[in-house]
Design a protein around this motif. Structure first.
Motif, mmCIF file in Angstrom:
data_model
loop_
_atom_site.group_PDB
_atom_site.id
_atom_site.type_symbol
_atom_site.label_atom_id
_atom_site.label_comp_id
_atom_site.label_asym_id
_atom_site.label_seq_id
_atom_site.Cartn_x
_atom_site.Cartn_y
_atom_site.Cartn_z
ATOM 1 N N ARG A 346 0.820 -1.205 0.000
ATOM 2 C CA ARG A 346 0.000 0.000 0.000
ATOM 3 C C ARG A 346 0.854 1.256 0.000
ATOM 4 O O ARG A 346 0.501 2.237 -0.655
ATOM 5 C CB ARG A 346 -0.919 0.018 1.218
ATOM 6 N N ALA A 378 -6.793 -2.884 -7.238
ATOM 7 C CA ALA A 378 -6.469 -1.949 -8.302
ATOM 8 C C ALA A 378 -5.852 -0.663 -7.778
ATOM 9 O O ALA A 378 -5.628 0.266 -8.530
ATOM 10 C CB ALA A 378 -7.742 -1.613 -9.094
ATOM 11 N N ASP A 379 -5.610 -0.596 -6.458
ATOM 12 C CA ASP A 379 -5.102 0.643 -5.877
ATOM 13 C C ASP A 379 -3.674 0.912 -6.328
ATOM 14 O O ASP A 379 -2.863 -0.019 -6.463
ATOM 15 C CB ASP A 379 -5.119 0.554 -4.349
ATOM 16 N N PRO A 380 -3.314 2.190 -6.532
ATOM 17 C CA PRO A 380 -1.905 2.526 -6.757
ATOM 18 C C PRO A 380 -1.137 2.412 -5.441
ATOM 19 O O PRO A 380 -1.712 2.159 -4.383
ATOM 20 C CB PRO A 380 -1.977 3.974 -7.237
ATOM 21 N N PRO A 410 -7.711 6.480 -2.552
ATOM 22 C CA PRO A 410 -6.439 6.215 -3.240
ATOM 23 C C PRO A 410 -6.388 6.765 -4.660
ATOM 24 O O PRO A 410 -5.347 7.281 -5.085
ATOM 25 C CB PRO A 410 -6.339 4.690 -3.218
ATOM 26 N N ASP A 411 -7.473 6.671 -5.393
ATOM 27 C CA ASP A 411 -7.452 7.088 -6.795
ATOM 28 C C ASP A 411 -7.499 8.601 -6.968
ATOM 29 O O ASP A 411 -7.211 9.113 -8.051
ATOM 30 C CB ASP A 411 -8.617 6.450 -7.550
ATOM 31 N N ASP A 412 -7.872 9.317 -5.916
ATOM 32 C CA ASP A 412 -8.000 10.772 -6.011
ATOM 33 C C ASP A 412 -6.907 11.506 -5.240
ATOM 34 O O ASP A 412 -7.034 12.706 -4.980
ATOM 35 C CB ASP A 412 -9.378 11.199 -5.472
ATOM 36 N N THR A 422 1.390 9.072 -5.683
ATOM 37 C CA THR A 422 0.961 7.700 -5.947
ATOM 38 C C THR A 422 1.441 7.276 -7.328
ATOM 39 O O THR A 422 1.544 8.092 -8.245
ATOM 40 C CB THR A 422 -0.569 7.565 -5.875
ATOM 41 N N PRO A 424 0.807 4.078 -10.246
ATOM 42 C CA PRO A 424 0.115 2.844 -10.629
ATOM 43 C C PRO A 424 1.080 1.664 -10.675
ATOM 44 O O PRO A 424 2.272 1.820 -10.966
ATOM 45 C CB PRO A 424 -0.447 3.172 -12.013
ATOM 46 N N LYS A 697 -0.525 13.968 -16.371
ATOM 47 C CA LYS A 697 -1.269 13.183 -15.392
ATOM 48 C C LYS A 697 -0.300 12.626 -14.365
ATOM 49 O O LYS A 697 0.861 12.434 -14.638
ATOM 50 C CB LYS A 697 -2.017 12.017 -16.070
#
Length: 698
Positions: A346, A378-380, A410-412, A422, A424, A697
């Motif tokens: 994580r 699927a979390d980075p 996590p994605d934001d 973060t 990927p 990005k």
């Protein structure tokens, strides 16, 4: 065979009498009846304790011993092989009793005391792993009474740790280190809100991580340690610190002989042994714990990672303190890839060197999760570089702010330039699974708008201008020549000043084992040799050392590193540092202010020609402090030189601040230009460009 008497060094005599070592030296020289040396060497003699105590008592110099002192003496006098760990259940039981009840026990006659202690301690005997059947007899009356008195007057935890220090003074394991309290607190803060009820530490040491988890609400604690004495001490400390938690501590090697097979807990906290080449690679080749691959023989830490994951419930969290090499060594790349691909990693957080032993490297915190088969991962991965934060409070804030924001969404997650980002999992694969935070955090371009970035950089430039002005103002007068020829003085050695009582000298004496952090995290700060050299605040903690001869700093003390490495700089202790503890490998000179000015002393003691003239050694060059020389001059003239040396110190501090700000400003300007957030000076940003860059990005 005559019984061997207890011997004391001069430092131990000074602690016994509550005076400085210089005072003890004066007693030896001035009083013909002072006890003669009965052991040791000519340069480091030792003295019979009974004779010393009799001499001190006759002069009224022997302080009334505390309950802790009396128990320590009784423990020292016990025969080798006495099972002192049988005292742990007694102390645990006493810690659960009201103070009045403990006081009543201390007044009981011997026979009644044995009976009552045996009765109250029996329920806690099984809590201490290696306590065997043992009955105290009449010869133990003094010991038991002193234990009860120590608990009543000093507290249960100091009593437990005093017994533990006697049982396990040198029970160290290669690559195994105590965890400082600030790091313990940070690790437990990385657990989910509302500390999970079940927590395991498979390399628990003295139980610091488990105690912190209990203080945050954990109700079921499991621990194992390969050193039996440490496991016993952990059980006793937790019995005192976590009376409401159900605690199970076992001895043994967690990798070879797991004491909790099949156990699945909500959280694991662990500071595993580092670089252990004999962790069991060959006999454990087909172990079912290696879900992510067989750990290489030289990657014991990856065996511990998988051991911790194997003991988690699905979605359970593990926080581990790891050496930095685990994040990037090629031999562990395949396992790191499998861990990341399955969503087991994580976050990776880097700390600055000195945060935890071994102090010469910046360790990492790994936050791991056992993947839930019912939910795709699927979390980075979050990377945080806290190695550049200014002070531990800034480290905590940077780490916890980033972690809590990431854990919530996590994605934001919004990157923090130069601190957190973060990545990927697919990008990690392309980066050869190097999990070193600085590689990912420093590689990201600014994500703020060009206007915000320019405003930040310009504020930094304004700070740099102010620092540069302060640098110039710190030395704005000319320094006159001393005359046609250099001034010379008669000089005297530090040894002569010590003999004349114009100066006292102290060193902090340490043992090999760490003392362990006070339960409330209130350990004193310690001034290390590095702190002396770089001018920073005391950065270490009392728990990082086992001080056999602790020394508290006083305002006006002069500190000098004991070894020469990259230059030597003396330091005068100010009011902010007073009350801190002297660290190892630092010389302390305490001048008589009516005879020596401290800044004058600091300036001449650290003069290059003086230091090298008093140094010995080849690979490690040590200063022989008694050989250092100091000019003889009146106090008024000393103070004039002292004011000059103080100005030089201010000049150096101002230059260091300006240099740091200049480096940070230059780095941010470069980043802004290369990332497209800043335009070159004189360039019109509104001028049409050949093409517009694609939106960046993260």
């Amino acid at each position: 065979m005559p019984q061997q008497t207890e011997q004391l060094t001069a430092a131990e005599i000074s602690r016994l009498a509550g005076v400085t070592r210089a005072t003890v030296s004066n007693w030896r020289r001035r009083h013909a009846d002072f006890p003669r040396p009965s052991g040791g060497t000519e340069s480091s003699p030792t003295y019979d304790r009974a004779e010393v105590e009799a001499w001190l008592a006759a002069r009224g110099q022997l302080p009334e011993p505390s309950a802790k002192d009396e128990l320590a003496t009784e423990l020292r006098n016990r025969q080798a092989g006495t099972p002192l760990n049988a005292l742990y259940p007694i102390v645990i039981a006493l810690s659960r009793m009201a103070p009045e009840a403990v006081g009543e026990l201390a007044e009981l006659p011997d026979a009644a005391l044995f009976h009552e202690l045996d009765k109250v301690a029996e329920p806690f005997a099984e809590a201490v792993p290696t306590v065997a059947e043992f009955e105290f007899g009449p010869d133990d009356a003094a010991l038991l009474r002193k234990v009860v008195t120590c608990v009543r007057e000093e507290g249960a935890l100091p009593t437990v740790e005093l017994i533990g220090g006697r049982l396990a003074p040198d029970t160290t394991v290669r690559g195994s280190y105590a965890t400082p309290q600030p790091v313990i607190e940070l690790m437990t803060d990385l657990l989910p809100d509302g500390v999970p009820p079940q927590v395991l530490d498979p390399a628990c040491g003295a139980g610091g991580l488990l105690a912190a988890a209990a203080q945050r609400g954990a109700t079921r604690l499991f621990g194992q340690d390969v050193v039996a004495e440490r496991a016993d001490l952990a059980a006793a400390r937790l019995g005192v610190l976590a009376p409401d938690a159900a605690t199970t501590i076992r001895t043994g090697d967690s990798l070879r002989d797991d004491a909790f097979p099949g156990l699945a807990v909500d959280a694991v906290l662990c500071n595993p042994p580092f670089a252990d080449r004999s962790w069991g690679h060959d006999e454990l080749s087909y172990d079912p714990r290696w879900v992510y691959g067989l750990p290489p023989k030289l990657e014991s830490e990856l065996a511990w990672v998988q051991h911790c994951l194997a003991h988690l419930k699905p979605d359970g969290i593990a926080v581990m303190l790891m050496p930095p090499g685990v994040a990037e060594r090629p031999s562990g790349r395949r396992i790191r890839a499998e861990l990341a691909r399955n969503g087991a990693i994580r976050a990776v957080i880097s700390l600055a060197p000195g945060a935890a032993p071994p102090f010469n490297v910046g360790l990492h915190l790994w936050v791991l999760r056992r993947p839930d088969p019912a939910r795709p991962a699927a979390d980075p991965v979050l990377f945080v570089d806290a190695s550049q934060a200014d002070g531990w409070d800034a480290v905590r804030a940077a780490v916890l702010d980033a972690w809590r924001s990431f854990a919530a969404a996590p994605d934001d997650f919004e990157p923090v330039p130069g601190v957190a980002r973060t990545v990927p999992v697919l990008d990690l694969m392309r980066a050869e699974m190097d999990l070193t935070p600085v590689r990912h955090v420093r590689a990201v371009a600014p994500v703020v708008t060009p206007g915000d970035f320019a405003a930040t950089v310009n504020r930094r430039r304004a700070e740099l201008r102010r620092a540069a002005e302060a640098l110039l103002a710190s030395d704005d007068t000319d320094w006159p020549p001393a005359g046609d020829e250099p001034v010379t003085w008669r000089t005297v050695t530090v040894g002569d000043l010590l003999r004349g009582n114009a100066l006292a000298m102290e060193r902090a004496v340490t043992g090999s084992q760490k003392t362990g952090e006070p339960a409330d995290g209130s350990g004193a700060r310690v001034m290390s040799a590095q702190d002396v050299t770089n001018g920073g605040a005391p950065s270490k903690n009392q728990a990082d050392y086992n001080f056999l001869s602790p020394v508290l700093l006083e305002e006006g003390d002069v500190l000098l590193p004991e070894t020469i490495g990259g230059g030597v700089r003396a330091r005068v202790v100010g009011p902010e540092e007073a009350g801190s503890m002297l660290g190892p490998h630092v010389l302390l000179f305490r001048p008589d202010p009516s005879r020596l000015d401290p800044w004058f002393l600091a300036g001449f003691l650290s003069a290059e020609e003086n230091v090298h003239g008093a140094a010995t050694g080849t690979s490690i060059i040590r200063i022989q402090p008694r050989r250092l020389r100091v000019p003889l001059m009146p106090l008024d003239e000393q103070r004039a030189y002292g004011r000059a040396f103080k100005r030089i110190a201010a000049l150096r501090r101002a230059a260091e601040i300006a240099g740091r700000l200049a480096e940070e400003t230059a780095r941010e300007l470069t980043t802004g230009l290369t990332a497209g957030a800043l335009a070159p000076p004189g360039h019109d940003p509104g001028k049409p460009r050949a093409h517009a860059p694609a939106k960046r990005k993260h």
